[in-house]
Design an enzyme around this catalytic site. Structure first.
Site, PDB file in Angstrom:
ATOM      1  N   HIS A 176      59.204  27.190  28.499  1.00  0.00           N
ATOM      2  CA  HIS A 176      58.135  26.952  29.316  1.00  0.00           C
ATOM      3  C   HIS A 176      57.347  28.156  30.042  1.00  0.00           C
ATOM      4  O   HIS A 176      56.117  28.208  30.013  1.00  0.00           O
ATOM      5  CB  HIS A 176      58.782  26.175  30.547  1.00  0.00           C
ATOM      6  CG  HIS A 176      57.967  25.347  31.432  1.00  0.00           C
ATOM      7  ND1 HIS A 176      57.204  24.332  31.381  1.00  0.00           N
ATOM      8  CD2 HIS A 176      57.335  25.829  32.394  1.00  0.00           C
ATOM      9  CE1 HIS A 176      56.398  23.949  32.538  1.00  0.00           C
ATOM     10  NE2 HIS A 176      56.499  25.161  33.242  1.00  0.00           N
ATOM     11  N   GLU A 177      58.258  28.976  30.620  1.00  0.00           N
ATOM     12  CA  GLU A 177      57.557  29.908  31.533  1.00  0.00           C
ATOM     13  C   GLU A 177      56.977  31.014  30.666  1.00  0.00           C
ATOM     14  O   GLU A 177      55.857  31.691  30.820  1.00  0.00           O
ATOM     15  CB  GLU A 177      58.735  30.557  32.236  1.00  0.00           C
ATOM     16  CG  GLU A 177      59.204  29.909  33.374  1.00  0.00           C
ATOM     17  CD  GLU A 177      58.251  29.315  34.316  1.00  0.00           C
ATOM     18  OE1 GLU A 177      57.135  29.866  34.441  1.00  0.00           O
ATOM     19  OE2 GLU A 177      58.755  28.391  35.168  1.00  0.00           O
TER      20      GLU A 177
ATOM     21  N   HIS B 148      53.121  29.892  30.157  1.00  0.00           N
ATOM     22  CA  HIS B 148      52.336  30.646  31.389  1.00  0.00           C
ATOM     23  C   HIS B 148      52.113  32.069  31.361  1.00  0.00           C
ATOM     24  O   HIS B 148      51.039  32.419  31.570  1.00  0.00           O
ATOM     25  CB  HIS B 148      52.836  30.332  32.708  1.00  0.00           C
ATOM     26  CG  HIS B 148      53.205  28.848  33.105  1.00  0.00           C
ATOM     27  ND1 HIS B 148      52.255  27.969  32.971  1.00  0.00           N
ATOM     28  CD2 HIS B 148      54.238  28.155  33.437  1.00  0.00           C
ATOM     29  CE1 HIS B 148      52.474  26.763  33.279  1.00  0.00           C
ATOM     30  NE2 HIS B 148      53.869  26.815  33.320  1.00  0.00           N
TER      31      HIS B 148
END
Length: 423
Positions: free
Chosen positions: A19-20, A23
């Site tokens: 997920h990170e 980003h």
């Protein structure tokens, strides 16, 4: 217990990293400075720097974050009156600022800070050696670093590398990339599940197995029957059919099915079963299985889509079926379900991981401030208004969202502890 803990840390760690990284990757591509990429929360265990980013592993395996440069950066480590140590380059520019008492700079100049600007003009003013007769201004290199109080060395954040300085579409893409990566991970994991287990659910409404002495068998249903409608409403996929059955525990449901050339309608009453503190209805049927290689590989997409539908129905049921904390789950619930998945083998763990990944992607897209969906909503407001919200207004919205999420998380956690370990 050790196997459960290890599985929980691995599964949660993979979800957070994936997920990170979404980003992180698009922030880097957009020219936004990523000051820190952290796995875990709380005190640091390990840390290293590469390409202007500090990578840290922290003690508590309950999340992670990508810390991007921005107007909301915390500068508590560098305040007027603070004693710091400055390291200069050959051009007399500051290249390192040590604000920590856990490290020492070789040939560092001790300075008591008076004022500073590390965003626009890039300078620090103060008293060298804390001597009031030696007031100086030191110019700071654009790529200088600061060693924060906890010993983490991060890049300073000039305005041109702030998150807010990126274009609107870039900021929106950075926010969306985290959930997007979760969906991509789910596709990969479901495809792996399809290959490992040898067979996958057929994408139709035909019954594969009807359990002996089940509600379905007693009502006359047989393997191969195709379900056409429930309560006279057409169903087009297994997920919507299962959702309707599960939400109708103890209630009469009209089932219209096709067997050969004939179409019939019968009535069933789903049996009440308690699962993870929730009462659901079951009639004792399962889907058909496909064993061909193409279907097993495509299960990456079909399984992900079926899970998206399932979670979407569950979210809708929060409002249409009456809200209760038992319909939500936090880290405690995840841990409890991880234990069950670990006991059932690798395929069960992978399926659970894919479920969590889809769940994380969908929940993060909800238009709640402090979540990625809330940030995307603010991007939409900015696009419509053709100007940004004021920093004060945006901060207020984000703080309100954060407080709401923290209160909800606390309530969910206490409820999970009660229903899994006390009740």
């Amino acid at each position: 217990m050790l196997i459960t803990i290890a599985t929980f840390i691995i599964v949660f760690g993979i979800l957070v990293i994936v997920h990170e990284f979404g980003h992180f990757y698009f922030a880097k591509k957009s020219g936004i400075l990523v000051r820190e990429f952290s796995i875990g929360m709380g005190p640091k265990i390990l840390a290293f720097r590469k390409n202007n980013t500090s990578y840290t592993l922290r003690l508590l395996p309950v999340g992670g974050y990508v810390r991007m440069a921005g107007a909301q950066e915390d500068v508590d480590d560098l305040q007027p009156g603070k004693m710091v140590s400055l390291q200069l380059n050959d051009d007399s520019q500051v290249v390192r600022i040590n604000a920590s008492d856990k490290q020492m700079l070789f040939q560092g100049i001790p300075v008591q800070v008076s004022k500073f600007d590390l965003v626009d003009e890039l300078w620090i003013e103060g008293y060298e050696n804390a001597d009031e007769n030696q007031f100086k201004r030191f110019y700071v290199n654009h790529d200088a670093t600061i060693i924060e109080q906890d010993g983490i060395e991060v890049q300073i954040a000039p305005r041109d590398v702030h998150f807010e300085s990126a274009k609107l579409w870039q900021r929106a893409l950075v926010s969306f990339a985290g959930p997007l990566n979760n969906f991509i991970l789910a596709v990969v994991v479901f495809a792996l599940v399809g290959l490992l287990q040898g067979g996958v659910p057929a994408q139709n409404n035909k019954l594969g197995v009807v359990s002996d002495n089940s509600v379905a068998q007693k009502a006359g249903l047989k393997a191969g029957d195709q379900i056409l409608a429930l309560d006279h409403k057409k169903v087009t996929d297994w997920t919507s059919m299962a959702t309707k059955i599960q939400s109708s525990a103890g209630q009469k449901v009209a089932v219209t099915y096709k067997r050969g050339a004939s179409v019939k309608t019968i009535t069933v009453v789903p049996k009440k079963v308690t699962v993870s503190g929730q009462t659901i209805g079951l009639i004792g049927v399962s889907y058909q299985i496909k064993y061909d290689l193409a279907s097993r590989i495509m299960y990456g997409f079909t399984g992900t889509w079926a899970m998206i539908e399932r979670i979407w129905h569950a979210l809708a049921n929060l409002f249409t079926g009456g809200f209760t904390l038992n319909k939500l789950g936090g880290p405690v619930a995840i841990f409890a379900n991880t234990e069950q998945a670990a006991q059932n083998g690798v395929v069960s763990v992978l399926t659970f991981m894919a479920f969590l990944s889809v769940n994380l992607g969908i929940v993060n897209l909800l238009p709640i401030p402090a979540l990625d969906g809330g940030k995307l909503l603010l991007n939409l407001v900015e696009a419509v208004r053709r100007k940004k919200l004021s920093e004060k207004s945006e901060n207020a919205v984000q703080i309100a969202g954060f407080v709401f999420l923290m209160l909800l998380m606390l309530a969910v956690t206490f409820n999970d502890i009660y229903r899994y370990f006390i009740k």
